[in-house]
Design a protein around this motif. Structure first.
Motif: not given
Ligand SMILES: [Zn+2]
Length: 78
Positions: A28-30, A60-64
């Motif tokens: 997911x991308x918020x 990309x590096x996920x935020x969480x």
């Protein structure tokens, strides 16, 4: 104000959650800026946004990270 290319409804600028789905690669991308049709709900992204989503998919590096339950529709007795 732009019109929806699918149904001709009004579109409004919103921040949405984008689901990337490619074989077994999901994320997911918020807070993605998108134009959302108020009639049919179709989301459209600007070329710049679509490009950034593609870059995120590659490196990309996920935020969480979250856990997502997966159901098999054919196996449920509900
Ligand atoms: Zn529409």
């Amino acid at each position: 104000m732009d019109k929806c290319v699918f149904c001709g409804g009004q579109v409004s600028r919103q921040q949405v959650t984008f689901l990337y789905d490619d074989d077994d690669n999901y994320f997911f991308v918020e807070h993605v800026p998108a134009e959302v049709c108020t009639k049919c709900g179709e989301k459209t992204y600007s070329p710049e946004v679509a490009e950034k989503l593609t870059r995120l998919a590659k490196r990309g590096h996920p935020a969480r990270t979250i856990q997502v339950p997966v159901f098999n529709f054919g196996e449920t007795s509900l």
